[in-house]
Design an enzyme around this catalytic site. Sequence first.
Site, PDB file in Angstrom:
ATOM      1  N   GLY A   1       0.839  -1.190   0.000  1.00  0.00           N
ATOM      2  CA  GLY A   1       0.000   0.000   0.000  1.00  0.00           C
ATOM      3  C   GLY A   1       0.874   1.239   0.000  1.00  0.00           C
TER       4      GLY A   1
ATOM      5  N   HIS B   1      -4.796   1.256   7.314  1.00  0.00           N
ATOM      6  CA  HIS B   1      -3.436   1.798   7.419  1.00  0.00           C
ATOM      7  C   HIS B   1      -3.238   2.935   6.418  1.00  0.00           C
ATOM      8  CE1 HIS B   1       1.014   1.339   8.138  1.00  0.00           C
ATOM      9  NE2 HIS B   1       1.020   1.951   6.969  1.00  0.00           N
ATOM     10  N   GLU B   2      -3.626   2.705   5.167  1.00  0.00           N
ATOM     11  CA  GLU B   2      -3.438   3.736   4.136  1.00  0.00           C
ATOM     12  C   GLU B   2      -4.390   4.908   4.351  1.00  0.00           C
ATOM     13  OE1 GLU B   2      -0.785   3.610   2.429  1.00  0.00           O
ATOM     14  OE2 GLU B   2      -0.367   1.543   3.026  1.00  0.00           O
TER      15      GLU B   2
ATOM     16  N   GLN C   1       2.913   9.838   1.375  1.00  0.00           N
ATOM     17  CA  GLN C   1       4.174   9.101   1.431  1.00  0.00           C
ATOM     18  C   GLN C   1       5.092   9.403   0.254  1.00  0.00           C
ATOM     19  OE1 GLN C   1       2.135   5.159   2.300  1.00  0.00           O
ATOM     20  NE2 GLN C   1       4.074   4.982   3.429  1.00  0.00           N
TER      21      GLN C   1
ATOM     22  N   HIS D   1      -2.989   7.343   6.678  1.00  0.00           N
ATOM     23  CA  HIS D   1      -1.998   8.233   6.067  1.00  0.00           C
ATOM     24  C   HIS D   1      -2.644   9.495   5.509  1.00  0.00           C
ATOM     25  CE1 HIS D   1       1.911   6.405   6.318  1.00  0.00           C
ATOM     26  NE2 HIS D   1       1.466   5.236   5.863  1.00  0.00           N
TER      27      HIS D   1
ATOM     28  N   CYS E   1       5.607   0.021   7.793  1.00  0.00           N
ATOM     29  CA  CYS E   1       5.295   1.159   6.926  1.00  0.00           C
ATOM     30  C   CYS E   1       6.541   1.553   6.141  1.00  0.00           C
ATOM     31  CB  CYS E   1       4.818   2.320   7.791  1.00  0.00           C
ATOM     32  SG  CYS E   1       4.364   3.807   6.870  1.00  0.00           S
ATOM     33  N   LEU E   2       6.360   1.828   4.858  1.00  0.00           N
ATOM     34  CA  LEU E   2       7.495   2.230   4.022  1.00  0.00           C
ATOM     35  C   LEU E   2       8.127   3.532   4.510  1.00  0.00           C
ATOM     36  CD1 LEU E   2       6.047   1.407   0.482  1.00  0.00           C
ATOM     37  CD2 LEU E   2       7.639   0.040   1.855  1.00  0.00           C
TER      38      LEU E   2
END
Length: 185
Positions: free
Chosen positions: A45, A138-139, A50, A142, A96-97
């Site tokens: 994702g 999660h996304e 991000q 963000h 998380c990235l």
Amino acid sequence: MIYPIVAYGDPVLRKRAVDIEKGSIEITQLVNDMFETMYNAHGVGLAGPQIGKSLRIFVVDGTPMEEENMQDFKKTFINPVMIEENGNEWPFEEGCLSIPDIRQEINRKPQVKIRYLDENWEEHEEVFDGVKARIIQHEYDHIEGVLFTDHLSPFKKRLLKSKLTNISKGNVNVEYRMAFPTRKK
């Protein structure tokens, strides 16, 4: 185009992202770039903030996961609205990235109902369960300016403080390009 992933500590990750107006940006190119960036970083994702864009968009692709029923879970969510989150919270380890090398067990509800536009500007209202719901939550966090570490207890946050500080300073080793808040010119 592969964007650098914005690292923990950048203010863009803490802002509530803004809706995208149809025709205001080249959405097909942005979606393609976001998938390319996500795949390059081996994620499932990726949200607009991000990649440094405070826009209400995220892409998901659960295909790399070994979970059941993830093969068809490749989607784009534009201007999503979370309608409901249902069920008893359950723990699952998340990463998380933007916060590499940190994984923590996070409690989330097992079902979501969400309304969104796809990359063709068609509206959908769908219910997702299990890991699909978790990826969406999660996304979605963000684009609301929330990070998965915000769901941790104060004690766990204190334990991670030095690691998070190191990430924001660029003291992390990842196989993808990142943009660090303390390294900006």
